[in-house]
Design an enzyme around this catalytic site. Structure first.
Site, PDB file in Angstrom:
ATOM      1  N   LYS A 214      -1.365   3.739  -0.519  1.00  0.00           N
ATOM      2  CA  LYS A 214      -1.725   5.101  -0.947  1.00  0.00           C
ATOM      3  C   LYS A 214      -1.407   5.247  -2.437  1.00  0.00           C
ATOM      4  O   LYS A 214      -1.301   4.251  -3.142  1.00  0.00           O
ATOM      5  CB  LYS A 214      -0.978   6.121  -0.087  1.00  0.00           C
ATOM      6  CG  LYS A 214      -1.309   6.024   1.402  1.00  0.00           C
ATOM      7  CD  LYS A 214      -2.747   6.378   1.689  1.00  0.00           C
ATOM      8  CE  LYS A 214      -3.048   6.344   3.177  1.00  0.00           C
ATOM      9  NZ  LYS A 214      -4.479   6.566   3.457  1.00  0.00           N
TER      10      LYS A 214
ATOM     11  N   ARG B 142     -15.692  16.967  -0.336  1.00  0.00           N
ATOM     12  CA  ARG B 142     -16.967  16.798   0.360  1.00  0.00           C
ATOM     13  C   ARG B 142     -17.912  17.964   0.083  1.00  0.00           C
ATOM     14  O   ARG B 142     -19.132  17.798   0.070  1.00  0.00           O
ATOM     15  CB  ARG B 142     -16.701  16.619   1.861  1.00  0.00           C
ATOM     16  CG  ARG B 142     -16.069  15.240   2.183  1.00  0.00           C
ATOM     17  CD  ARG B 142     -15.303  15.262   3.481  1.00  0.00           C
ATOM     18  NE  ARG B 142     -14.868  13.957   3.961  1.00  0.00           N
ATOM     19  CZ  ARG B 142     -13.751  13.322   3.583  1.00  0.00           C
ATOM     20  NH1 ARG B 142     -12.963  13.874   2.676  1.00  0.00           N
ATOM     21  NH2 ARG B 142     -13.419  12.147   4.104  1.00  0.00           N
TER      22      ARG B 142
ATOM     23  N   ARG C 263       4.108   4.223   0.125  1.00  0.00           N
ATOM     24  CA  ARG C 263       4.871   5.373   0.635  1.00  0.00           C
ATOM     25  C   ARG C 263       6.027   4.972   1.558  1.00  0.00           C
ATOM     26  O   ARG C 263       6.947   5.761   1.762  1.00  0.00           O
ATOM     27  CB  ARG C 263       3.921   6.367   1.330  1.00  0.00           C
ATOM     28  CG  ARG C 263       3.069   7.107   0.313  1.00  0.00           C
ATOM     29  CD  ARG C 263       2.102   8.100   0.920  1.00  0.00           C
ATOM     30  NE  ARG C 263       1.469   8.873  -0.159  1.00  0.00           N
ATOM     31  CZ  ARG C 263       0.366   9.594  -0.031  1.00  0.00           C
ATOM     32  NH1 ARG C 263      -0.241   9.670   1.148  1.00  0.00           N
ATOM     33  NH2 ARG C 263      -0.119  10.262  -1.062  1.00  0.00           N
TER      34      ARG C 263
ATOM     35  N   ASP D 191      -1.203  11.296   6.075  1.00  0.00           N
ATOM     36  CA  ASP D 191      -0.690  11.776   4.782  1.00  0.00           C
ATOM     37  C   ASP D 191       0.615  12.554   4.926  1.00  0.00           C
ATOM     38  O   ASP D 191       1.219  12.943   3.928  1.00  0.00           O
ATOM     39  CB  ASP D 191      -1.746  12.652   4.098  1.00  0.00           C
ATOM     40  CG  ASP D 191      -2.963  11.840   3.710  1.00  0.00           C
ATOM     41  OD1 ASP D 191      -2.837  10.611   3.570  1.00  0.00           O
ATOM     42  OD2 ASP D 191      -4.051  12.433   3.576  1.00  0.00           O
TER      43      ASP D 191
ATOM     44  N   LYS E  72      -7.979  19.453   0.624  1.00  0.00           N
ATOM     45  CA  LYS E  72      -8.478  18.537  -0.417  1.00  0.00           C
ATOM     46  C   LYS E  72      -9.683  17.747   0.089  1.00  0.00           C
ATOM     47  O   LYS E  72     -10.683  17.616  -0.616  1.00  0.00           O
ATOM     48  CB  LYS E  72      -7.327  17.606  -0.837  1.00  0.00           C
ATOM     49  CG  LYS E  72      -7.696  16.570  -1.868  1.00  0.00           C
ATOM     50  CD  LYS E  72      -6.483  16.068  -2.616  1.00  0.00           C
ATOM     51  CE  LYS E  72      -5.607  15.119  -1.825  1.00  0.00           C
ATOM     52  NZ  LYS E  72      -6.185  13.768  -1.626  1.00  0.00           N
TER      53      LYS E  72
ATOM     54  N   ARG F  87       2.768  13.522  -2.819  1.00  0.00           N
ATOM     55  CA  ARG F  87       3.366  13.802  -1.492  1.00  0.00           C
ATOM     56  C   ARG F  87       4.838  13.365  -1.436  1.00  0.00           C
ATOM     57  O   ARG F  87       5.645  13.968  -0.732  1.00  0.00           O
ATOM     58  CB  ARG F  87       2.546  13.145  -0.381  1.00  0.00           C
ATOM     59  CG  ARG F  87       1.101  13.631  -0.387  1.00  0.00           C
ATOM     60  CD  ARG F  87       0.419  13.565   0.928  1.00  0.00           C
ATOM     61  NE  ARG F  87      -1.008  13.831   0.748  1.00  0.00           N
ATOM     62  CZ  ARG F  87      -1.551  15.045   0.632  1.00  0.00           C
ATOM     63  NH1 ARG F  87      -0.798  16.126   0.701  1.00  0.00           N
ATOM     64  NH2 ARG F  87      -2.859  15.193   0.443  1.00  0.00           N
TER      65      ARG F  87
ATOM     66  N   SER G 233      -9.844   4.223   8.635  1.00  0.00           N
ATOM     67  CA  SER G 233      -9.922   4.868   7.316  1.00  0.00           C
ATOM     68  C   SER G 233     -11.112   5.802   7.253  1.00  0.00           C
ATOM     69  O   SER G 233     -12.266   5.375   7.350  1.00  0.00           O
ATOM     70  CB  SER G 233     -10.061   3.820   6.210  1.00  0.00           C
ATOM     71  OG  SER G 233     -10.465   4.460   5.010  1.00  0.00           O
TER      72      SER G 233
ATOM     73  N   GLY H 130      -8.327   8.672  -4.738  1.00  0.00           N
ATOM     74  CA  GLY H 130      -8.954   7.648  -3.909  1.00  0.00           C
ATOM     75  C   GLY H 130     -10.162   8.175  -3.166  1.00  0.00           C
ATOM     76  O   GLY H 130     -11.174   7.477  -3.016  1.00  0.00           O
TER      77      GLY H 130
ATOM     78  N   GLN I 294     -11.986   7.313   4.604  1.00  0.00           N
ATOM     79  CA  GLN I 294     -12.686   7.100   3.329  1.00  0.00           C
ATOM     80  C   GLN I 294     -13.727   6.001   3.466  1.00  0.00           C
ATOM     81  O   GLN I 294     -14.841   6.115   2.951  1.00  0.00           O
ATOM     82  CB  GLN I 294     -11.677   6.766   2.230  1.00  0.00           C
ATOM     83  CG  GLN I 294     -10.801   7.970   1.886  1.00  0.00           C
ATOM     84  CD  GLN I 294      -9.772   7.688   0.813  1.00  0.00           C
ATOM     85  OE1 GLN I 294      -9.613   6.545   0.373  1.00  0.00           O
ATOM     86  NE2 GLN I 294      -9.060   8.720   0.402  1.00  0.00           N
TER      87      GLN I 294
HETATM   88  O1  SPQ Z   1      -7.702  10.726  -2.184  1.00  0.00           O
HETATM   89  P1  SPQ Z   1      -6.469   9.942  -1.931  1.00  0.00           P
HETATM   90  O2  SPQ Z   1      -5.754   9.668  -3.199  1.00  0.00           O
HETATM   91  O3  SPQ Z   1      -6.738   8.662  -1.168  1.00  0.00           O
HETATM   92  O4  SPQ Z   1      -5.551  10.885  -1.033  1.00  0.00           O
HETATM   93  C1  SPQ Z   1      -4.772  10.747   0.175  1.00  0.00           C
HETATM   94  C2  SPQ Z   1      -3.584  11.781   0.018  1.00  0.00           C
HETATM   95  O5  SPQ Z   1      -2.462  11.548   0.453  1.00  0.00           O
HETATM   96  O6  SPQ Z   1      -3.870  12.843  -0.540  1.00  0.00           O
HETATM   97  C3  SPQ Z   1      -4.247   9.345   0.435  1.00  0.00           C
HETATM   98  F1  SPQ Z   1      -3.405   8.904  -0.367  1.00  0.00           F
HETATM   99  O7  SPQ Z   1      -5.502  11.214   1.309  1.00  0.00           O
HETATM  100  C4  SPQ Z   1      -6.595  10.506   1.936  1.00  0.00           C
HETATM  101  C5  SPQ Z   1      -6.185  10.054   3.328  1.00  0.00           C
HETATM  102  O8  SPQ Z   1      -5.024   9.279   3.310  1.00  0.00           O
HETATM  103  C6  SPQ Z   1      -7.772  11.428   2.020  1.00  0.00           C
HETATM  104  C7  SPQ Z   1      -8.826  10.988   2.977  1.00  0.00           C
HETATM  105  C8  SPQ Z   1     -10.162  11.621   2.961  1.00  0.00           C
HETATM  106  O9  SPQ Z   1     -10.321  12.730   2.413  1.00  0.00           O
HETATM  107  O10 SPQ Z   1     -11.093  11.021   3.535  1.00  0.00           O
HETATM  108  C9  SPQ Z   1      -8.579  10.021   3.938  1.00  0.00           C
HETATM  109  C10 SPQ Z   1      -7.284   9.295   4.034  1.00  0.00           C
HETATM  110  O11 SPQ Z   1      -7.401   8.022   3.433  1.00  0.00           O
HETATM  111  P2  SPQ Z   1      -7.860   6.713   4.259  1.00  0.00           P
HETATM  112  O12 SPQ Z   1      -7.623   5.587   3.280  1.00  0.00           O
HETATM  113  O13 SPQ Z   1      -6.953   6.654   5.447  1.00  0.00           O
HETATM  114  O14 SPQ Z   1      -9.253   6.849   4.609  1.00  0.00           O
END
Ligand code: SPQ
Length: 436
Positions: A348, A32, A352, A321, A27, A393, A173, A100, A175
Site C-alpha cells: 500500500k 469513479r 502497513r 484499508d 475516496k 492511514r 484487488s 494508486g 483496483q
Molecule cells: O488509491 P490507493 O493509494 O491505492 O488507496 C488505498 C487506501 O488505503 O486509501 C490503498 F492503499 O485504497 C485502495 C484499496 O486498498 C482503494 C481501492 C479502490 O478504490 O479500488 C481498492 C483497494 O486497493 P486494492 O489494491 O486492494 O485493489
C-alpha cells in the site's frame, strides 16, 4: 500533494470521543464519479465529493484531457461528459500524486484511447507494483511501458485495438478488477473478471448507474465493449475507511459515544464493523437506506473492553484499508490478535504491516510481523515518536492510539492525511482527541 514538508501531529494522551460526525466523502466512489462522469454523454452532478488530494488528482487529470469540470465547491462537482471517445491528449504527463486508485483505474480507461499518455506519481506511488495491471492490459492488446521493476511512470501508447479477455485475478484487488473492466469498455467483445474473494464493487455498481450493463455471476463480473454511459447524479456517502478511525477511537477510549452519519456500508467494505464486533465492540447500525445504488447508514459506537481474536481471512479484503486502525484496537484489546492472509498490506502507500509494527513496538506493544500479517498482544501503551512514512492511514491510526497511551504521541510525516481526510485534525479535535 507531496509529503515533502514534515507535518507533525502531536497528540496528548487520554480523553474520549463524543458527538455526531460526518466524515468526508468516499475516496473510491469519488474517483469513479470523475472517471465515469467524464466519459458519459451529458452532465453529471456529484455531491459529497471528497476534496482530498487523491480524488483531486483524478479530477485534474480529466480536466487535462479536455473535460470541463466545475468545482469542487462544498463537495459539489459538475462534470460535462465528453462521451467514450471525447478525451483529448493531455499537454504533459498526468501527475497522480499518491493515488494508486487513480493510476491503476486510469491505466485501464486510457489503454484503449487514440493518444499517448504518461502517468507519474510521488515517491510512494513510484514504488508500488503496476504489473498487476499492465499484464492483463497487455493480454488485451495494450502497449504500455513502465519503469524497471514494473513501477510508475507508466507510458501508454495510444492506438491499440483492445480485445476482451476472461481474466482470473491472481489477488483480491478491486483496483485490478476495475482496471480490466474499464479497459473492457473499449475492448472488442466480452471482458470478464473472476476474483478469488469479494472486493469493493463500486465500479460495477456505478457502471450500472450510468446505464452500462454489467453481469454478475458468482465471483465473475462481465461486460461487453462498445457501449455508452448516460450521465447521472451521484451522492457520495461518507467514507467508511475514514469513519473507521473514529470507530476504533470510540471503542478504545473510556466514556465515548460517537455516531457517524451517512456512511457507505456497501457489504464489500464493512469488514471493519464485523471485525470490531468479533472483538466485542458495541456498534449499532441504523437508518439503512440506498443512495444512488450504494447502501448508507448511521453507525453508533460506544466504549467497550475489546478482546483479541483470530481475524477470519474472509474478512481481510472487506477491511483491507482499515487494518492500521484495527491494529491499534488490537493493541488495546485483552489478549492476542492474529491476522493472516493480508500480504497485500505490504504494497500500500507504505508497508502497513511493518510500519505499524515499528510504531507499536516503540509504544511498548508486543507486535510481531509475519509475511502475511501480524500478531499483536494487547498491553499498556506508552507515548512515543513514530513515523507514518507518508501514509495517511498510519498517521490517523497512531493519532487515535493516543486515547489510550500514557504520554504524548508525536507522529511524523502526516501531510498525506490530506489525500483521503482533509480536516481530520479539526474534526477529531472537536470530537475530543487532544491533537494539534
Ligand atoms: O488509491 P490507493 O493509494 O491505492 O488507496 C488505498 C487506501 O488505503 O486509501 C490503498 F492503499 O485504497 C485502495 C484499496 O486498498 C482503494 C481501492 C479502490 O478504490 O479500488 C481498492 C483497494 O486497493 P486494492 O489494491 O486492494 O485493489
Amino acid at each position: 500533494m507531496s509529503s515533502e514538508a514534515n507535518v507533525r501531529f502531536s497528540v496528548q494522551p487520554g480523553g474520549s470521543l463524543n458527538g455526531t460526525i460526518r466524515v468526508p466523502g468516499d475516496k473510491s466512489i469519488s474517483h469513479r464519479s470523475i472517471m465515469l462522469g467524464s466519459l458519459a454523454e451529458g452532465v453529471t452532478h456529484v455531491s459529497g465529493f471528497l476534496e482530498g488530494d487523491d480524488a483531486l488528482a483524478t479530477l485534474k487529470a480529466f480536466r487535462a484531457m479536455g473535460v470541463k469540470i466545475e468545482g469542487p465547491d462544498n463537495g459539489k462537482v459538475v462534470i460535462h461528459g465528453v462521451g467514450m471517445h471525447g478525451l483529448k491528449a493531455p499537454a504533459g504527463a498526468l501527475d497522480l500524486g499518491n493515488s494508486g486508485t487513480s493510476i491503476r483505474l486510469m491505466a485501464g480507461l486510457l489503454a484503449g484511447q487514440g493518444f499517448d499518455v504518461e502517468m507519474v506519481g510521488d515517491a510512494s506511488l513510484s514504488k508500488r507494483p503496476m504489473r498487476r495491471v499492465t499484464e492483463p492490459l497487455a493480454m488485451m492488446g495494450a502497449n504500455i511501458d513502465s519503469a524497471e521493476g514494473g513501477t510508475p511512470p507508466l507510458l501508454l501508447h495510444g492506438g491499440s485495438t483492445l480485445n476482451g479477455i476472461d481474466y482470473v485475478l491472481p489477488m483480491a484487488s478491486a483496483q485490478v478488477k476495475s482496471c480490466v473492466l474499464l479497459a473492457g469498455l473499449y475492448g472488442q467483445g466480452q471482458t470478464s473478471v473472476t476474483e478469488p474473494a469479494p472486493t469493493r464493487d463500486h465500479t460495477e455498481r456505478m457502471l450500472q448507474g450510468f446505464g452500462y450493463a454489467v453481469e454478475r455471476e458468482g465471483s465473475t463480473a462481465r461486460l461487453w465493449g462498445g457501449g455508452s454511459l448516460k450521465a447521472t447524479d451521484i451522492d457520495v456517502p461518507a467514507d467508511i475507511s475514514s469513519a473507521a478511525f473514529f470507530m476504533v477511537g470510540a471503542a478504545i477510549a473510556k466514556n465515548s459515544d460517537v455516531t457517524l452519519e451517512h456512511v457507505g456500508v456497501n457489504p464489500t467494505r464493512t469488514g471493519v464493523i464485523d471485525i470490531l464486533r468479533l472483538m466485542g465492540a458495541d456498534i449499532e447500525v441504523s437508518n439503512q437506506h440506498e443512495v444512488g445504488g450504494e447502501p448508507v447508514a448511521d453507525i453508533r459506537i460506544r466504549s467497550s473492553q475489546l478482546k483479541g481474536i483470530r481475524i477470519p481471512e474472509a474478512l481481510v479484503p472487506l477491511a483491507i484499508d482499515e487494518f492500521p486502525a484495527l491494529f491499534v484496537a488490537a493493541a488495546c484489546a485483552e489478549g492476542e490478535t492474529v491476522l493472516t492472509g493480508a500480504e497485500e498490506l505490504r504494497v500500500k502507500e507504505s508497508d502497513r504491516i511493518q510500519v505499524m509494527a515499528d510504531g507499536l513496538i516503540k509504544m511498548g506493544v508486543k507486535a510481531e510481523p509475519t509475511p502475511d500479517g501480524i500478531v499483536i498482544q494487547g498491553s499498556k501503551m506508552h507515548g512515543a515518536e513514530v513515523y507514518s512514512h507518508g501514509d495517511h492511514r498510519i498517521a490517523m491510526s497512531f493519532a487515535m492510539a493516543a486515547l489510550r497511551a500514557e504520554s504524548e504521541i508525536v507522529i511524523n510525516d502526516c501531510a498525506n492525511v490530506n489525500t483521503s481526510f482533509p480536516g481530520f485534525v479539526e474534526l477529531a479535535g472537536n470530537a475530543g482527541l487532544r491533537i494539534s
